[in-house]
Structures are given as C-alpha cells and as structure tokens.
Scaffold this active site. Sequence first.
Site, mmCIF file in Angstrom:
data_model
loop_
_atom_site.group_PDB
_atom_site.id
_atom_site.type_symbol
_atom_site.label_atom_id
_atom_site.label_comp_id
_atom_site.label_asym_id
_atom_site.label_seq_id
_atom_site.Cartn_x
_atom_site.Cartn_y
_atom_site.Cartn_z
ATOM 1 N N THR A 32 0.827 -1.206 0.000
ATOM 2 C CA THR A 32 0.000 0.000 0.000
ATOM 3 C C THR A 32 0.866 1.263 0.000
ATOM 4 O O THR A 32 2.027 1.241 0.438
ATOM 5 C CB THR A 32 -0.887 0.029 1.272
ATOM 6 O OG1 THR A 32 -0.027 0.022 2.431
ATOM 7 C CG2 THR A 32 -1.806 -1.173 1.330
ATOM 8 N N HIS A 33 0.266 2.344 -0.523
ATOM 9 C CA HIS A 33 0.773 3.708 -0.270
ATOM 10 C C HIS A 33 -0.426 4.394 0.367
ATOM 11 O O HIS A 33 -1.222 5.038 -0.318
ATOM 12 C CB HIS A 33 1.125 4.417 -1.588
ATOM 13 C CG HIS A 33 2.436 4.013 -2.189
ATOM 14 N ND1 HIS A 33 3.627 4.208 -1.530
ATOM 15 C CD2 HIS A 33 2.751 3.471 -3.384
ATOM 16 C CE1 HIS A 33 4.626 3.792 -2.314
ATOM 17 N NE2 HIS A 33 4.114 3.330 -3.429
ATOM 18 N N ASP B 251 4.364 0.747 1.891
ATOM 19 C CA ASP B 251 5.572 1.182 1.164
ATOM 20 C C ASP B 251 5.859 2.650 1.501
ATOM 21 O O ASP B 251 5.717 3.534 0.668
ATOM 22 C CB ASP B 251 5.293 0.974 -0.333
ATOM 23 C CG ASP B 251 6.465 1.317 -1.227
ATOM 24 O OD1 ASP B 251 7.550 1.621 -0.709
ATOM 25 O OD2 ASP B 251 6.263 1.283 -2.456
ATOM 26 N N LYS C 36 8.724 4.109 2.578
ATOM 27 C CA LYS C 36 10.059 4.625 2.220
ATOM 28 C C LYS C 36 10.534 5.721 3.178
ATOM 29 O O LYS C 36 10.838 6.849 2.777
ATOM 30 C CB LYS C 36 10.087 5.150 0.776
ATOM 31 C CG LYS C 36 9.842 4.079 -0.273
ATOM 32 C CD LYS C 36 10.113 4.595 -1.677
ATOM 33 C CE LYS C 36 9.875 3.559 -2.741
ATOM 34 N NZ LYS C 36 8.442 3.207 -2.944
ATOM 35 N N ALA D 10 12.946 7.953 5.399
ATOM 36 C CA ALA D 10 14.273 8.436 5.002
ATOM 37 C C ALA D 10 14.801 9.529 5.938
ATOM 38 O O ALA D 10 15.576 10.375 5.507
ATOM 39 C CB ALA D 10 14.214 8.965 3.568
ATOM 40 N N ILE E 262 15.838 10.991 10.265
ATOM 41 C CA ILE E 262 16.597 10.598 11.458
ATOM 42 C C ILE E 262 15.761 9.644 12.311
ATOM 43 O O ILE E 262 14.525 9.603 12.190
ATOM 44 C CB ILE E 262 17.030 11.824 12.297
ATOM 45 C CG1 ILE E 262 15.806 12.586 12.825
ATOM 46 C CG2 ILE E 262 17.924 12.762 11.486
ATOM 47 C CD1 ILE E 262 16.145 13.596 13.927
ATOM 48 N N THR F 180 12.620 10.951 14.195
ATOM 49 C CA THR F 180 11.506 11.340 13.327
ATOM 50 C C THR F 180 10.811 10.124 12.721
ATOM 51 O O THR F 180 9.582 10.044 12.707
ATOM 52 C CB THR F 180 12.021 12.289 12.209
ATOM 53 O OG1 THR F 180 12.604 13.427 12.835
ATOM 54 C CG2 THR F 180 10.903 12.724 11.282
ATOM 55 N N TYR G 69 10.369 -1.884 -16.529
ATOM 56 C CA TYR G 69 9.757 -3.176 -16.231
ATOM 57 C C TYR G 69 10.572 -4.345 -16.757
ATOM 58 O O TYR G 69 11.123 -4.291 -17.857
ATOM 59 C CB TYR G 69 8.347 -3.244 -16.838
ATOM 60 C CG TYR G 69 7.363 -2.312 -16.194
ATOM 61 C CD1 TYR G 69 7.028 -2.449 -14.854
ATOM 62 C CD2 TYR G 69 6.764 -1.279 -16.924
ATOM 63 C CE1 TYR G 69 6.121 -1.582 -14.251
ATOM 64 C CE2 TYR G 69 5.851 -0.411 -16.334
ATOM 65 C CZ TYR G 69 5.540 -0.568 -14.994
ATOM 66 O OH TYR G 69 4.649 0.287 -14.399
HETATM 67 O O1 S5P Z 1 12.528 0.885 -6.860
HETATM 68 C C1 S5P Z 1 11.324 0.883 -6.659
HETATM 69 C C2 S5P Z 1 10.800 0.689 -5.369
HETATM 70 C C3 S5P Z 1 9.426 0.630 -5.188
HETATM 71 S S1 S5P Z 1 8.867 0.186 -3.626
HETATM 72 N N1 S5P Z 1 10.436 1.006 -7.678
HETATM 73 C C4 S5P Z 1 9.077 0.962 -7.521
HETATM 74 O O2 S5P Z 1 8.348 1.053 -8.509
HETATM 75 N N2 S5P Z 1 8.543 0.823 -6.241
HETATM 76 C C5 S5P Z 1 7.074 0.836 -6.009
HETATM 77 O O3 S5P Z 1 6.491 -0.271 -6.706
HETATM 78 C C6 S5P Z 1 6.360 2.082 -6.513
HETATM 79 O O4 S5P Z 1 6.256 3.040 -5.492
HETATM 80 C C7 S5P Z 1 5.005 1.548 -6.923
HETATM 81 O O5 S5P Z 1 4.131 1.542 -5.819
HETATM 82 C C8 S5P Z 1 5.257 0.098 -7.318
HETATM 83 C C9 S5P Z 1 5.364 -0.143 -8.818
HETATM 84 O O6 S5P Z 1 4.151 0.118 -9.467
HETATM 85 P P1 S5P Z 1 3.908 -0.233 -11.016
HETATM 86 O O7 S5P Z 1 2.534 0.280 -11.274
HETATM 87 O O8 S5P Z 1 4.960 0.481 -11.817
HETATM 88 O O9 S5P Z 1 4.022 -1.743 -11.139
#
Ligand code: S5P
Length: 272
Positions: free
Chosen positions: A61-62, A91, A93, A95, A97, A100, A219
């Site tokens: 999730t985001h 997810d 991420k 980044a 300290i 925080t 991809y």
């Molecule tokens: O290097 C990365 C790391 C992540 S976590 N590249 C990425 O694409 N992601 C995540 O994977 C990105 O934030 C998104 O949620 C997912 C890829 O989505 P898609 O639609 O391109 O398959």
Amino acid sequence: RSHLKPYGSRAENHRNPTAKLLLETIERKQSNLAVSVDVTKSCDFLSIIDAVGPFVCLVKTHIDILEDFTQDVIFKLQKLSVEHDFVIFEDRKFADIGNTVALQYSSGIYRIASWSHITNAHPVPGPSIISGLASVGLPLGRGLLLLAEMSTEGALTEGSYTESAVRMARRHREFVIGFIAQRRMENVGGSAETEEDDFLILSPGVGLGARGDGMGQQYRTPREVVLESGCDVIIVGRGIYGKDLKDTEKIRTQATRYKEAGWEAYQERISV
Ligand code: S5P
C-alpha cells in the site's frame, strides 16, 4: 544457495516472525506475487484488494495516496488480510533521522506500525534509521526492508551505496528481513554467503507488457526477475489493474496471469 530451496523450508533461516509469515504464506498459497495498490479512492482500493486477494502473498500500500482515508479503511484492509491470507506492506520509504521515523511510523493519522506487517526505508541516513524504526516495530513483531536498489532509470542506488545498505542490514538481522532490490544481495558488500544471510528480495518494476511507463519506471518480466535475478517476490501494480479500476474480472485474470508466471519461474529456479 538459499534461494534455490523451497520458500517454506527457508522460514527456519529467519528469527523475525514477519519473515517467517511471508515465506509460509508464499508456500501455502503457492504465490510469490505482491500487488501494489496505488489508487486514490478507498472503494477502488478495497475492491482491487478483494479481487486479487486469493492470488497474492502480499498487498503493498501507499496509504497516503488515499484522498478519502478513514480508520475504517484500515479495519477493512486487516479483515481482507485475514480472509484472503496475505501479508500487508506499507511502502512508506522512510528516510529521516531515527527519532523522526519512529514518530512517523508509530503516530500521525496512519499509525503504520499498528497494522502493517512490513515497511521499508532508504538507508541514506545510516544505521540510526533502522534502530529508530526497530524501537517501534520490533516489539510488535514487524519487519523492515531496506531499499538497496531502485527500479527507475538513473537511480543513484548502486555500487558502494548498495554495498553499504547490505552491510547495515547484516548488522540488524532481527529487524531487517530483506531488501527492495532488482537482484539477490548475498554477494554484495563483501561477506561470504551463509544461511543466515537469507535476505528476502522483493522486486518492483515488473510487467508482462510495456518495458516502461514514460515516467522513469522500468519493467522486467517475472521470469527475468525470479529466475534470472533470483528475486523472491514480484511486486506488480499497474500491470494488474491498468486504468479500468472497476473491471474486477479483468483484474482477477491479470492477477492469475502474473501469479502463474511468477510461480513457474520459481519452480524452474528450484529445479536446477
Ligand atoms: O525501486 C522501486 C521501489 C518501489 S517500492 N520502484 C518501484 O516502482 N517501487 C514501487 O512499486 C512504486 O512506489 C510503486 O508503488 C510500485 C510499482 O508500481 P507499477 O505500477 O509500476 O508496477
């Protein structure tokens, strides 16, 4: 080498309960597919998760993308996670300290640590980001992935940066269960491989159609990711739900297609 063994038998290499849970879920459901549900409306978010639930080991999730977020979304997400038997990965991420990130992880509107089995962090601040997050996540049995590599064109996550990420992770095996990366990390960072070093590799940038999205994403196919690069979990977003978020039949078909492609690549991997 650990990734040439079946997922289920690798659970014993891990002390972290979330790492075990993920490996056991993959084995039980015969799925190394994770779906990344990057949509803005809660109803689409929940209906996509309900549609892909039977086919996935994990939902990523985001949560901050949702424009109509309420606590009820979390309640329903957790219910779906139990019903369909999948692990939850926010997810986020992180980044910042240690102090925080501990607050961002435990508090605010989302209180991520209270519901997400797994989260991730950029190693850029150094080891204090791990101890900050661990102070919240470890008592809850959570697991952390470090972003050792990114899928995007021109990413800075290479060479000595990636090596340092792996060394940081090795020193925090109780909480760091693996990496977001494009390949296995056993031979990165200078240490010989041991069973202990059985990091889980979750890999985004997976698609069976286009090779990119015009915004830097790159991809590769499940076969390239799982068989050729030795990654453990394929993370697929738009390749599964595309643009028509309401077409649950098509979403199911796509999820099945990716699940089968990921599993076939794994079976070929362990058969060599
Ligand atoms: O290097 C990365 C790391 C992540 S976590 N590249 C990425 O694409 N992601 C995540 O994977 C990105 O934030 C998104 O949620 C997912 C890829 O989505 P898609 O639609 O391109 O398959």
